[in-house]
Design an enzyme around this catalytic site. Structure first.
Site, PDB file in Angstrom:
ATOM      1  N   GLY A 649     -18.112  48.410  37.516  1.00 34.17           N
ATOM      2  CA  GLY A 649     -18.038  48.744  36.051  1.00 34.17           C
ATOM      3  C   GLY A 649     -19.418  48.210  35.077  1.00 34.17           C
ATOM      4  O   GLY A 649     -20.195  47.877  35.854  1.00 34.17           O
ATOM      5  N   GLY A 652     -20.176  44.750  36.683  1.00 35.92           N
ATOM      6  CA  GLY A 652     -20.729  44.714  37.823  1.00 35.92           C
ATOM      7  C   GLY A 652     -19.689  45.088  38.877  1.00 35.92           C
ATOM      8  O   GLY A 652     -18.940  45.905  38.531  1.00 35.92           O
ATOM      9  N   LYS A 653     -19.966  44.835  40.164  1.00 39.23           N
ATOM     10  CA  LYS A 653     -18.971  45.227  41.063  1.00 39.23           C
ATOM     11  C   LYS A 653     -17.856  44.003  41.378  1.00 39.23           C
ATOM     12  O   LYS A 653     -18.014  42.889  41.091  1.00 39.23           O
ATOM     13  CB  LYS A 653     -19.798  45.144  42.464  1.00 39.23           C
ATOM     14  CG  LYS A 653     -20.676  46.524  42.360  1.00 39.23           C
ATOM     15  CD  LYS A 653     -21.504  46.958  43.602  1.00 39.23           C
ATOM     16  CE  LYS A 653     -22.477  48.222  43.517  1.00 39.23           C
ATOM     17  NZ  LYS A 653     -23.074  48.378  45.116  1.00 39.23           N
ATOM     18  N   LYS A 668     -15.102  39.440  40.859  1.00 39.67           N
ATOM     19  CA  LYS A 668     -16.170  40.395  39.773  1.00 39.67           C
ATOM     20  C   LYS A 668     -17.404  39.684  39.563  1.00 39.67           C
ATOM     21  O   LYS A 668     -17.402  38.712  39.035  1.00 39.67           O
ATOM     22  CB  LYS A 668     -15.473  40.375  38.319  1.00 39.67           C
ATOM     23  CG  LYS A 668     -16.118  41.403  37.452  1.00 39.67           C
ATOM     24  CD  LYS A 668     -15.346  41.887  36.334  1.00 39.67           C
ATOM     25  CE  LYS A 668     -15.012  40.729  35.261  1.00 39.67           C
ATOM     26  NZ  LYS A 668     -14.330  41.371  33.897  1.00 39.67           N
ATOM     27  N   ASP A 764     -10.052  44.535  22.902  1.00 38.14           N
ATOM     28  CA  ASP A 764     -10.364  45.524  23.646  1.00 38.14           C
ATOM     29  C   ASP A 764      -9.029  46.234  24.382  1.00 38.14           C
ATOM     30  O   ASP A 764      -9.058  46.119  25.626  1.00 38.14           O
ATOM     31  CB  ASP A 764     -11.234  45.145  24.509  1.00 38.14           C
ATOM     32  CG  ASP A 764     -12.167  46.577  24.722  1.00 38.14           C
ATOM     33  OD1 ASP A 764     -12.079  47.369  24.321  1.00 38.14           O
ATOM     34  OD2 ASP A 764     -12.724  46.417  25.965  1.00 38.14           O
TER      35      ASP A 764
END
Length: 962
Positions: A649, A652-653, A668, A764
């Site tokens: 995303g 990052g990975k 993450k 969010d």
């Protein structure tokens, strides 16, 4: 001369002096050994040092003398053009660009690896004529200094991630011909006085697919303007259409669709006799349906989904000599349709769904061979006269004429069309290597590829091969002027969610298997600079090219064959230059690291955390969260192996990992340049370390070691709610499972709002931030944007607006005052997404508005049958569905004071579950507000195959106005 060891300057000042010394020395050396102007050579060498994957011959110190790929120079060896399209460059555009004072053209298009902001020093390039940065990854504000480029004629910054407002200084660009800022994240109002109203010579205003708001100022248009394209589609513009538009007699394409425009359509639009495409759909326009008789050039009209007065069939339907496409869905038109309308010879598509047409429909005498589709769904047509006149697509689903004849072809939704056009091969196909493609002439090669987007084509028959043949011929002819091209191939044409016609393009080389780097740069420039001019039926377009690695690899391979000669010839001066450049680069790198570390330390000052320290006292003492060393993380993820990668995303990975005790975790890892900053990292660590609930994702620990930002979560195996709704995860969510998921999510939010101290607003909430565990229990995730409210008595906190478009509370957006009710609004949108499985904004339609306009409480399921996710199965009993819809609409009330609290939402969902025959407390060991602070046994099961993204974020949709 100082030795290289002197580069280990200890202080910041010493670093600066050291850097200046070596750059100065290097510049002096370039004066002696280079044909290129010393200032230009130093600037380009600085860019070459900072960029990755530069062209293969960017190894010397003399750009002009050694004919660097993409660089053009004048007779005085000054750099006048940089054209490096589609070459896979990575890096940033730094202030070094300002020293290329003779630069006239800069084209870096289609290099997705180019990131960061546009430096304000670009305003120093007083001779710049073309600035083209299409399809990169630039972000930040467009600098005000861009208005200093007085000679600029071509400005294309579309398809990046620029934010903030359109700088009013653009109004100073009196020579501007082409202005394209579309497909970014620009916000604010349209600037005038100074602003766009000053651009009287500009022919193209392309501002679609942004977040612009406010009215379209009347002053923006005048009779002395020369505009031919005005594209403001897919924004948040409001107010009425300015009547001054009718003064711009040169206009050919007008797109104002997918906004929130109100009021009547001004009659002055009839003065626009050259307009071929008119798009006003998906607004809130009122008054009478406009009479367009005077717009004699119209070929494509779409005014669907507005709030026009009820009217009968307008006479102008059959008076426009060029009309191919008529879209007037949900436009409140009634009466009986005259048969003569369909015999109008240019017509290809007629879409009149959701109106009030009645009586008998007579299509028996249709002779128009071009008419491919008549869509009259959801009207009041009682009978049909077929005869033998019309044999193509006719759709009458939802009319009384179909009540007793559901088996007839026109009473069914037609099957998907045949596969879209693909350029045929004119020979017997041959087998190619796995990494090559077969051209239409059956030669194997590496094609230059990308996607063409036509913003307003004048035709709608996508099955008509004539149009594609025309486009193929025009493209090839345009390329042959600059590059040896064997053939072009088109395929996969469709109309995307922004109403742009999209198709893939492949260009094949002639007489060889691969284009050279120079060829690729030229092809990209032809398309980015709009050198290619398609016939008017295609309208305005833009192109997004893909990186072309084959040329770079082949060029490097050839270069390596001559490596001994090159090394021998340039051993002395080149070695010294490399040492100096390397030393300078080292100093720059060290300064960057120091700056980045200082920023992180400053952001983490409240933790009293010293990077690299092993002292336990220096590690944040955060309840429940464990501090991992970077070596710990590498070990549990098998050194971040690709086999363990499960998501990717904006942050990052994400990797699967196994701790020493056997616990499965999701790791993450932030990448450099991540969209999630240090403050968001800190927010998530601190927040998840002090709040614990079974419906919140559990933070196992974190790593802040060796300049890394890593979060370690409990592994949640069934991905996100978004993936389940879209079918990607393979998890099927029936009605009862969906109710249990939203109950869990609501309980997690209610805990944050009502039991956390101070209360916390998530900011969010969306399906991609709701994770599903092995029992499909919901867990709210991604707290990087979360905000504590502080003083409860105040009831809100004033803060910068953050969130995701479509879910964002409009009251919060307007006032910048954040309350718990902002999460309630987002949750309401999520509830609507749960029953429709649609994105909140899809095809320009906002799900809240669609449900509000469609719902009819007098009908079964409130009349929402067409909006309901087919996966729910309308034949099944959806117990409590109507109450669920009512709850969702209460949550999305415009005023926060009219919305329920999350505690009230929890209780209402529990009541709905009882109506659905469910026990809301089943599988729950505690009440809706309980803590889940007890220690958990490690989850022990094999890795699953589901892929999910723990970042929970689509970077392109994050809204963070400055």
């Amino acid at each position: 001369m100082a030795s290289p060891s002197h580069c280990s300057c200890s202080s910041r000042l010493a670093h600066q002096r050291c850097l200046v010394f070596f750059l100065g020395f290097l510049t002096q050396m370039l004066v002696v050994t280079s044909d290129t102007n010393s200032q230009d050579a130093a600037a380009l060498n600085a860019l070459a040092t900072l960029w990755k994957d530069t062209p293969s011959n960017w190894r010397s110190s003399d750009p002009c003398g050694d004919n660097w790929v993409g660089i053009e120079c004048n007779n005085e060896s000054r750099v006048t053009s940089i054209s490096l399209s589609s070459l896979g460059l990575k890096g940033t555009l730094t202030g070094d660009i300002q020293y290329l004072t003779e630069l006239q053209a800069l084209d870096l298009s289609y290099n997705k690896g180019l990131t960061g902001g546009l430096p304000s020093s670009i305003g120093s390039l007083s001779k710049l004529v073309n600035l083209i940065l299409v399809g990169c990854s630039f972000s930040g504000k467009i600098p005000y200094e861009i208005g200093s480029l007085s000679l600029l004629t071509f400005l294309s910054l579309n398809s990046n991630s620029f934010t903030g407002s359109i700088p009013s200084s653009i109004g100073n660009l009196s020579n501007l011909y082409w202005l394209d800022l579309a497909d970014n994240k620009l916000s604010g109002t349209i600037p005038v006085s100074p602003g766009l109203d000053s651009l009287t010579h500009t022919k193209h205003f392309h501002f679609g697919m942004n977040q612009l708001s406010g009215i379209i100022p009347s002053k923006i248009f005048s009779s002395n303007m020369q505009l031919i394209h005005v594209l403001f589609d897919n924004n948040n513009l409001s107010g009425s259409i300015p009547p001054t538009l009718g003064l711009v007699k040169t206009l050919e394409v007008l797109r104002l669709d997918m906004n929130s425009l109100t009021g009547p359509v001004p009659s002055h639009l009839n003065n626009l006799t050259k307009v071929a495409e008119l798009h006003l759909a998906n607004n809130q326009l009122m008054g009478p349906l406009p009479n367009l008789t005077g717009m004699s050039a119209l070929s494509f009209v779409d005014m669907s989904n507005n709030s026009f007065d009820e009217s009968d069939v307008p006479s102008w339907f059959s008076t426009l000599p060029s009309l191919t496409s008529l879209y007037l869905e949900y436009s409140r038109i009634g009466g009986q349709i005259p048969p003569a309308i369909f015999n109008y010879s240019p017509l290809q598509t007629v879409k009149l769904k959701g109106n009030r047409f009645n009586g008998s429909l007579d299509v028996s005498a249709i002779e128009n061979s071009q008419l491919e589709l008549i869509d009259l769904q959801d009207n009041n047509i009682s009978s049909i006269v077929l005869g033998g006149g019309y044999s193509k697509k006719l759709i009458l689903v939802g009319n009384p004429a179909c009540d007793q004849h559901n088996d007839l072809a026109y009473c069914k939704i037609p099957q998907l069309s045949a596969p879209s056009y693909s350029t045929p091969q004119n020979c017997v196909p041959v087998a190619c290597a796995s990494d090559q493609n077969l051209s239409p002439n059956c030669t194997c090669a590496y094609p230059y590829t990308g996607t063409l987007y036509f913003r307003s084509p004048s035709y709608s028959d996508l099955q008509n091969t004539t149009y594609y043949h025309i486009l193929e011929r025009e493209l090839k002819a345009s390329f042959l002027n600059e590059v040896p091209v064997d053939s072009v191939s088109l395929n996969n044409s469709f109309v995307n969610s922004f109403d742009n016609l999209e198709m893939n393009l492949q260009v094949f080389p002639s007489g060889k298997t691969s284009f050279s780097e120079v060829d690729v740069s030229r092809l990209g420039f032809i398309l980015s600079n709009q050198t290619f001019k398609p016939t008017s039926i295609f309208g305005p377009f833009y192109f997004i090219g893909q990186a072309y690695p084959a040329a770079h690899e082949i060029a490097m391979s050839k270069k390596s064959n001559h490596l001994p000669v090159i090394i021998g010839a340039a051993a002395g001066a080149a070695a010294l230059a490399l040492v100096l450049i390397g030393c300078a680069a080292f100093v720059i790198t060290q300064r960057t690291k120091v700056k980045r570390t200082a920023e992180r330390r400053q952001a983490s000052g409240s933790w009293n955390f010293t990077k690299g320290s092993s002292s336990s006292s220096s590690i944040p003492q955060l309840k429940g969260a464990r501090h991992f060393s970077f070596n710990d993380i590498k070990k549990c993820t098998n050194n971040f192996s690709e086999a363990n990668e499960i998501g990717d995303g904006g942050y990052g990975k994400v990797y699967k990992g196994v701790l020493n005790n056997g616990q499965l975790v999701a790791v993450k890892r932030a990448q450099e340049g991540s969209t999630q900053g240090v403050l968001e990292f800190n927010t998530e660590v601190e927040l998840l370390s002090r709040v614990h609930h079974k419906n919140l994702v559990s933070l196992v620990g974190f790593c802040f070691d060796q300049d890394e930002q890593i979060l370690v979560y409990d592994y949640v195996p069934n991905g996100t709610l978004k993936e389940s709704l879209s079918g990607k995860s393979g998890v099927r969510l029936d009605w009862k499972r969906r109710l249990r998921v939203v109950l869990g999510a609501a309980r997690g939010l209610a805990y944050l709002h009502e039991l956390a101290s101070p209360p916390i607003v998530h900011r969010d909430i969306k399906p991609s931030n709701i994770l599903l565990d092995e029992n499909l229990n919901a867990k709210v995730s991604d707290f990087g944007l979360s905000k504590p409210l502080g003083d409860k008595k105040k009831g809100h906190v004033s803060t910068q607006v953050k969130g995701t478009m479509g879910y964002l509370d409009p009251e919060y957006y307007m006032t910048q005052q954040l309350t718990e009710k902002s999460d309630v609004y987002s949750f309401g949108v999520l509830l609507l997404e749960l029953i429709t499985a649609k994105k909140p904004i899809e095809h320009g339609r906002y799900v809240v508005r669609e449900v509000r306009l469609t719902m009819d409480k007098s009908k079964d399921l409130y009349g929402l049958h067409e909006l309901i996710d087919p996966a729910l199965g309308l034949g099944n009993r959806l117990g409590g569905f109507e109450k669920f819809v009512e709850l969702a609409m209460k949550c999305v009330e415009e005023s926060g004071i009219d919305r329920p609290t999350m505690g009230e939402v929890v209780k209402e969902i529990e009541n709905i579950m009882q109506l659905a025959g469910m026990n809301p407390n089943a599988d729950s060991a505690s009440n809706s507000m309980s803590y889940a602070g007890a220690s958990r046994s490690p989850v022990r099961h094999p890795y699953s195959n589901e892929s999910f993204d723990y970042s929970g974020t689509e970077p392109s949709s994050r809204l963070e106005p400055k």
